[in-house]
Design a protein around this motif. Structure first.
Motif, PDB file in Angstrom:
ATOM      1  N   ALA A 184       0.851  -1.192   0.000  1.00 51.21           N
ATOM      2  CA  ALA A 184       0.000   0.000   0.000  1.00 51.21           C
ATOM      3  C   ALA A 184       0.885   1.239   0.000  1.00 51.21           C
ATOM      4  O   ALA A 184       1.715   1.402   0.890  1.00 51.21           O
ATOM      5  CB  ALA A 184      -0.912  -0.005   1.221  1.00 51.21           C
ATOM      6  N   ARG A 185       0.703   2.077  -0.984  1.00 52.43           N
ATOM      7  CA  ARG A 185       1.486   3.306  -1.051  1.00 52.43           C
ATOM      8  C   ARG A 185       1.088   4.262   0.066  1.00 52.43           C
ATOM      9  O   ARG A 185       1.895   5.083   0.489  1.00 52.43           O
ATOM     10  CB  ARG A 185       1.297   3.976  -2.406  1.00 52.43           C
ATOM     11  CG  ARG A 185       1.964   3.184  -3.518  1.00 52.43           C
ATOM     12  CD  ARG A 185       1.773   3.782  -4.874  1.00 52.43           C
ATOM     13  NE  ARG A 185       2.238   5.166  -4.893  1.00 52.43           N
ATOM     14  CZ  ARG A 185       1.862   6.049  -5.802  1.00 52.43           C
ATOM     15  NH1 ARG A 185       1.014   5.701  -6.743  1.00 52.43           N
ATOM     16  NH2 ARG A 185       2.326   7.280  -5.770  1.00 52.43           N
ATOM     17  N   GLN A 186      -0.144   4.174   0.493  1.00 53.28           N
ATOM     18  CA  GLN A 186      -0.609   4.971   1.623  1.00 53.28           C
ATOM     19  C   GLN A 186      -0.991   3.995   2.718  1.00 53.28           C
ATOM     20  O   GLN A 186      -0.447   2.910   2.783  1.00 53.28           O
ATOM     21  CB  GLN A 186      -1.775   5.851   1.200  1.00 53.28           C
ATOM     22  CG  GLN A 186      -1.385   6.870   0.144  1.00 53.28           C
ATOM     23  CD  GLN A 186      -2.559   7.700  -0.320  1.00 53.28           C
ATOM     24  OE1 GLN A 186      -3.709   7.415  -0.026  1.00 53.28           O
ATOM     25  NE2 GLN A 186      -2.256   8.760  -1.059  1.00 53.28           N
ATOM     26  N   SER A 187      -1.896   4.339   3.530  1.00 48.39           N
ATOM     27  CA  SER A 187      -2.329   3.480   4.633  1.00 48.39           C
ATOM     28  C   SER A 187      -3.052   2.237   4.121  1.00 48.39           C
ATOM     29  O   SER A 187      -3.820   2.306   3.163  1.00 48.39           O
ATOM     30  CB  SER A 187      -3.271   4.274   5.549  1.00 48.39           C
ATOM     31  OG  SER A 187      -3.937   3.425   6.444  1.00 48.39           O
ATOM     32  N   SER A 188      -2.822   1.123   4.773  1.00 48.64           N
ATOM     33  CA  SER A 188      -3.595  -0.084   4.451  1.00 48.64           C
ATOM     34  C   SER A 188      -4.639  -0.326   5.536  1.00 48.64           C
ATOM     35  O   SER A 188      -4.896  -1.453   5.922  1.00 48.64           O
ATOM     36  CB  SER A 188      -2.681  -1.286   4.242  1.00 48.64           C
ATOM     37  OG  SER A 188      -1.882  -1.526   5.371  1.00 48.64           O
ATOM     38  N   ASN A 240      -9.329   2.290   3.848  1.00 49.17           N
ATOM     39  CA  ASN A 240      -8.676   2.549   2.562  1.00 49.17           C
ATOM     40  C   ASN A 240      -8.695   1.336   1.644  1.00 49.17           C
ATOM     41  O   ASN A 240      -8.769   1.484   0.424  1.00 49.17           O
ATOM     42  CB  ASN A 240      -7.222   2.989   2.772  1.00 49.17           C
ATOM     43  CG  ASN A 240      -7.128   4.371   3.359  1.00 49.17           C
ATOM     44  OD1 ASN A 240      -8.045   5.170   3.261  1.00 49.17           O
ATOM     45  ND2 ASN A 240      -6.002   4.672   3.985  1.00 49.17           N
TER      46      ASN A 240
END
Length: 188
Positions: free
Chosen positions: A111-115, A119
């Motif tokens: 995940a590039r951001q939060s997993s 999200n």
């Protein structure tokens, strides 16, 4: 398959134990079974609610055994297991039958951001049945639900719909992971 999610108040007391039970991977059979109290909980009342959850889970395990089936309990991240192990009956009921969907997702994807579940679930087409879904708002809603007055019933319904969405989101993620051929970690 059972999806499991808890909600706790600002005192850290678990007031809701959400279960979504379905036959295997057939989502048409899914049923939501909340174990919840909208009363202010003390230690004894919280443990009594935990005992109801453990009894329900043990009944599901017994039914699965009688039908020669395997029961798996899915949760998102460690919180459902780590926060509930203080209850001996719950720890015993969950022993050896849990699968952390967060670990499953992270074992297969980056995940590039939060997993966070909020999200990840939309990536599999899932949307919550409440506005502003989140743990902090759920703590405000349980306080409203306990306060009585005209907003209490609406807050109770919000708490139930929020938790039901959380467990349904888990099933959507799991089904999506399976469709993509993602291997489940061998932690069960």
């Amino acid at each position: 398959e059972v999806d499991f999610d808890i909600e706790w108040d600002t005192d850290g007391r678990i007031y809701q134990w959400g279960l979504r039970v379905r036959e295997g991977q057939d989502d048409a059979t899914a049923r939501y079974e909340p174990i919840v109290s909208f009363e202010v909980l003390d230690e004894r009342a919280e443990e009594a609610l935990a005992d109801v959850f453990a009894a329900r889970l043990n009944a599901l395990k017994d039914a699965a055994r009688q039908e020669k089936k395997i029961l798996l309990v899915f949760h998102w991240h460690h919180v459902e297991v780590s926060l509930t192990r203080k209850f001996d009956a719950v720890a015993a009921a969950l022993d050896g039958i849990t699968c952390d969907l967060y670990a499953w997702f992270n074992a297969n994807f980056f995940a590039r951001q939060s997993s966070s579940i909020k999200n990840v679930a939309p990536l599999f087409g899932f949307e919550w049945d409440v506005d502003d879904a989140g743990g902090r708002l759920s703590q405000l809603k349980i306080a409203q639900a306990r306060g009585g007055g005209p907003d209490a019933d609406e807050a109770r319904q919000w708490c139930l719909r929020y938790n039901e969405s959380d467990v349904a989101a888990q099933a959507a993620i799991r089904d999506g992971l399976r469709r993509l051929g993602s291997a489940r970690p061998s932690e069960v």
